[in-house]
Design a protein around this motif. Structure first.
Motif, PDB file in Angstrom:
ATOM      1  N   THR A  69     -14.122  14.498  84.631  1.00 16.86           N
ATOM      2  CA  THR A  69     -12.797  13.954  84.331  1.00 16.86           C
ATOM      3  C   THR A  69     -11.817  14.411  85.399  1.00 16.86           C
ATOM      4  O   THR A  69     -11.851  15.553  85.837  1.00 16.86           O
ATOM      5  N   ARG A  70     -10.979  13.491  85.867  1.00 17.88           N
ATOM      6  CA  ARG A  70      -9.969  13.844  86.858  1.00 17.88           C
ATOM      7  C   ARG A  70      -8.671  13.168  86.475  1.00 17.88           C
ATOM      8  O   ARG A  70      -8.639  11.955  86.270  1.00 17.88           O
ATOM      9  N   ARG A  71      -7.627  13.973  86.349  1.00 22.48           N
ATOM     10  CA  ARG A  71      -6.328  13.402  85.969  1.00 22.48           C
ATOM     11  C   ARG A  71      -5.308  13.673  87.056  1.00 22.48           C
ATOM     12  O   ARG A  71      -5.334  14.725  87.693  1.00 22.48           O
ATOM     13  N   TYR A  72      -4.420  12.712  87.268  1.00 21.12           N
ATOM     14  CA  TYR A  72      -3.244  12.935  88.125  1.00 21.12           C
ATOM     15  C   TYR A  72      -2.038  12.763  87.221  1.00 21.12           C
ATOM     16  O   TYR A  72      -1.767  11.660  86.771  1.00 21.12           O
TER      17      TYR A  72
ATOM     18  N   THR B 112      -5.236   9.025  84.152  1.00 21.43           N
ATOM     19  CA  THR B 112      -6.615   9.504  84.124  1.00 21.43           C
ATOM     20  C   THR B 112      -7.449   8.633  85.059  1.00 21.43           C
ATOM     21  O   THR B 112      -7.696   7.467  84.777  1.00 21.43           O
TER      22      THR B 112
ATOM     23  N   GLU C 200     -12.009  16.849  96.101  1.00 19.55           N
ATOM     24  CA  GLU C 200     -11.161  17.065  94.935  1.00 19.55           C
ATOM     25  C   GLU C 200     -11.996  17.712  93.861  1.00 19.55           C
ATOM     26  O   GLU C 200     -13.198  17.520  93.806  1.00 19.55           O
ATOM     27  N   LYS C 201     -11.311  18.481  93.029  1.00 20.15           N
ATOM     28  CA  LYS C 201     -12.010  19.183  91.948  1.00 20.15           C
ATOM     29  C   LYS C 201     -11.831  18.396  90.660  1.00 20.15           C
ATOM     30  O   LYS C 201     -10.726  17.941  90.376  1.00 20.15           O
TER      31      LYS C 201
ATOM     32  N   ASP D 269     -11.123  17.952  86.738  1.00 20.39           N
ATOM     33  CA  ASP D 269     -10.422  18.782  85.766  1.00 20.39           C
ATOM     34  C   ASP D 269     -11.398  19.290  84.708  1.00 20.39           C
ATOM     35  O   ASP D 269     -11.233  20.367  84.163  1.00 20.39           O
ATOM     36  N   GLU D 270     -12.364  18.436  84.417  1.00 15.98           N
ATOM     37  CA  GLU D 270     -13.399  18.842  83.469  1.00 15.98           C
ATOM     38  C   GLU D 270     -14.728  18.307  83.973  1.00 15.98           C
ATOM     39  O   GLU D 270     -14.768  17.413  84.787  1.00 15.98           O
TER      40      GLU D 270
END
Lengths: 288, 361
Positions: free
Chosen positions: B14-17, B21, B57-58, B60-61
């Motif tokens: 999961t990646r959020r800005y 999402t 990029e990392k 988020d989860e």
């Protein structure tokens, strides 16, 4: 291409070039030739005549004070240049590359320029209350107990001239470097990372070479300004540091036009060598 | 097909800005030694997914596994995953040779000068650029830059290469040629390519498998023909750009659409009721034709587009929706149509795909 169009192109080229050429001849080439010419004139105490002589040149190279000023100029220039690079490059790296937001990096660049909202002389003189025996720095250092008696070497010394010049000119180093760094495609840096290079490698192999034109432009700016300096050394050295610029000022002040011209010619040659040297490092035409 | 050891695996990535999402709990397993196309519209998070896998990029989860190892916290330069950028990202101050040699010279593993020359030379030869070693990147064409970017990644012998819209910056001719070459190069090297693209034709043509990404989720994963023949949800059908889609209402085994009510045998679960029929399965009849194979959709003829092997006819329904009919010329000459005239479109209902909120009988 027919001969007629080629001729028209040629005459257009000349027409477009003419204003610039005339301007440069009137205000650059002619004055320099004049200075060169005057440097060979004969100077007496109160007058100058156009009899050609090498006296002024002999005087310059025969005098320890004058030659000393030449070396002081070169030494201070090298020190200030190194300091502006040492301080300016990391700052530019931060502003131009590490700050991701374009808005923030513009704000930071504007902050760098804020000192320019006051005049050059004010900025130089502002160092006096900072560096003086009873100046801000000494008071603070004494208050927190780091020193017992004020550091006297801070003001009216070569050090104060170096501090002043570095502060005033460092922004001319930051600007061009930050500009070049800002133009580096972020993908290129990511590509280098992807190919296994750590930060140090990326800096030496990618970032530094790509920002080199900025360093050269910044170095030229700083060099040209520092080599011709007289105000900072006049205001902050207590007349202890004499640069070529100071000599010109004194000589002109006492109407010694021939000697002033000699120093002017030497300074011009020095600047020419320095600028040409920097331009050899990168091909600016290709980069910009 | 035998299932080989997965080359990489995503677990709930999961990646959020801020409040957007980009990647929403993606689970994905990629077979080794295959060509995977990742298809998604712009904004679907496909480039973001690639950047997360590459380590730029990392997440988020979630965790990322590569060759059986958890690499979620490993920095990009220690992952050993190749990345080919859309704009190629060649080093402008280095020659082609030095561009390709960069990873060998500056990576963690020291490579002897002799081996560097040998490996770079063979990588350059593999992508067909022999002779251009001393050029600088601004002296070569777009297609050549693409090859340099590829050689630069492949020379490090990665097991996985991520390609971010690698053909996007090339013109159509070159794109077709590079499609074939990319596949050929991949097969020769036994490496997995994960190729992100927004072009459905590219994805279907190139991938051994195609993953369809929509709103940060992988909505379908399968072989190109499986995806083409049976899109899982109506959005996939929409990206494929091969289906006429009609909104309507499905209830009690009947679909109500612009073509009237028709019985529907079964429907796929979807978040809206949509009726889909492929362009090339839709057929043109006269306005008053009676012997229709299925539902009758009244339309007005707008224009046609000649594509060489087929002709695309464009129609407009009464509610101003454009409908396409793809007539393959091997099926015979197309009929003559008059612009502005009314016609009827019909199709075999068995070839339609129905998506519905309620899954019918």
């Amino acid at each position: 291409m027919s001969a007629a169009t080629s001729n028209r192109d040629k005459s257009n080229t000349f027409r477009l070039l003419a204003p610039g050429v005339v301007w440069m001849i009137l205000f650059l080439v002619a004055p320099i030739m004049m200075i060169l010419y005057v440097s060979f004139w004969t100077q007496t105490t109160f007058a100058i005549n156009s009899t050609l002589t090498l006296d002024s040149w002999r005087n310059f190279f025969g005098s320890e004070a004058y030659v000393g000023a030449l070396w002081t100029t070169i030494r201070l220039w090298l020190i200030v240049l190194s300091l502006t690079l040492l301080i300016g490059y990391p700052a530019a790296l931060f502003v131009g590359l590490l700050v991701k937001s374009k808005t923030l990096s513009t704000i930071l660049l504007v902050l760098c320029v804020i000192p320019f909202w006051t005049s050059f002389l004010i900025r130089v003189l502002a160092w006096r209350p900072m560096l003086g025996k009873e100046g801000a720095i000494n008071i603070i250092l004494q208050k927190i107990g780091l020193i017992d008696s004020p550091i006297e070497v801070l003001l009216f010394s070569e050090l104060s001239v170096i501090i002043g010049m570095t502060q005033i000119y460092v922004v001319f180093m930051v600007g061009p470097i930050a500009f070049m760094l800002g133009r580096i495609d972020r993908n290129i840096i990511e590509a280098a990372r992807d190919l296994g290079a750590g930060f140090g490698r990326i800096f030496w192999k990618i970032i530094l070479p790509l920002s080199l034109p900025g360093v050269v432009v910044g170095a030229i700016f700083v060099s040209v300004m520092v080599l011709g300096e007289f105000a900072t050394s006049g205001a902050l050295s207590g007349r202890k540091v004499n640069l070529l610029g100071n000599i010109i000022v004194t000589q002109v002040g006492s109407l010694k036009w021939a000697m002033a011209s000699v120093v002017g010619v030497i300074l011009t040659i020095l600047l020419g060598i320095v600028v040409a040297g920097f331009l050899r490092i990168v091909d600016l035409k290709r980069e910009i | 097909m035998t299932q080989s050891e997965p080359i990489f695996r995503l677990e709930g990535v999961t990646r959020r800005y801020d409040d957007l999402t980009a990647l929403d709990g993606i689970d994905f397993v990629a077979e080794d030694n295959s060509y995977i196309a990742l298809l998604g519209p712009s904004g679907s998070g496909k480039t973001c997914l690639l950047r997360v896998i590459a380590g730029f990029e990392k997440p988020d989860e979630g965790r990322i596994w590569f060759q059986g190892r958890d690499i979620t916290d490993l920095p990009a330069h220690e992952r050993g995953i190749g990345f080919v950028f859309q704009n190629f990202a060649l080093f402008p101050h280095l020659t082609i040779f030095e561009n390709v040699a960069f990873g060998l010279r500056n990576g963690a593993v020291k490579v002897a000068e002799k081996d560097i020359t040998e490996r770079v030379t063979s990588a350059i030869e593999m992508v067909g650029l022999t002779g251009l070693e001393d050029r600088s990147p601004d002296q070569i064409s777009g297609g050549q830059k693409q090859r340099v970017a590829l050689a630069r990644s492949l020379v490090l012998q990665p097991r996985l290469v991520l390609l971010d819209e690698p053909l996007g910056a090339l013109d159509a001719n070159l794109r077709n040629r590079m499609q074939i070459e990319l596949r050929a190069i991949r097969e020769r090297l036994d490496v997995t390519f994960l190729h992100v693209t927004g072009s459905e034709t590219e994805a279907l043509a190139m991938g051994d498998h195609v993953a369809v990404l929509d709103q940060g989720q992988i909505v379908q994963y399968g072989t190109p023909d499986a995806i083409y023949d049976s899109p899982a949800i109506s959005d996939v059908a929409l990206f494929l750009n091969r289906f006429n889609l009609f909104d309507g209402r499905l209830s009690g085994g009947t679909f109500e659409g612009p073509f009237g009510s028709i019985p529907v045998a079964d429907a796929r679960p979807n978040n809206s009721d949509v009726y889909a029929i492929r362009y090339d399965r839709t057929r043109i009849f006269d306005k008053d034709a009676v012997d229709l194979p299925g539902p009758a959709l009244p339309v007005r003829y707008l224009a046609s587009e000649y594509l060489g092997s087929s002709i695309v006819f464009l129609f407009e329904t009464e509610d101003h929706k454009t409908v396409e009919v793809d007539h393959h010329l091997s099926l015979g000459e197309p009929r003559d149509l008059t612009v502005g005239e009314n016609y009827t479109l019909s199709w075999d209902p068995a070839q339609a795909i129905v998506f519905g909120k309620e899954t019918a009988r």
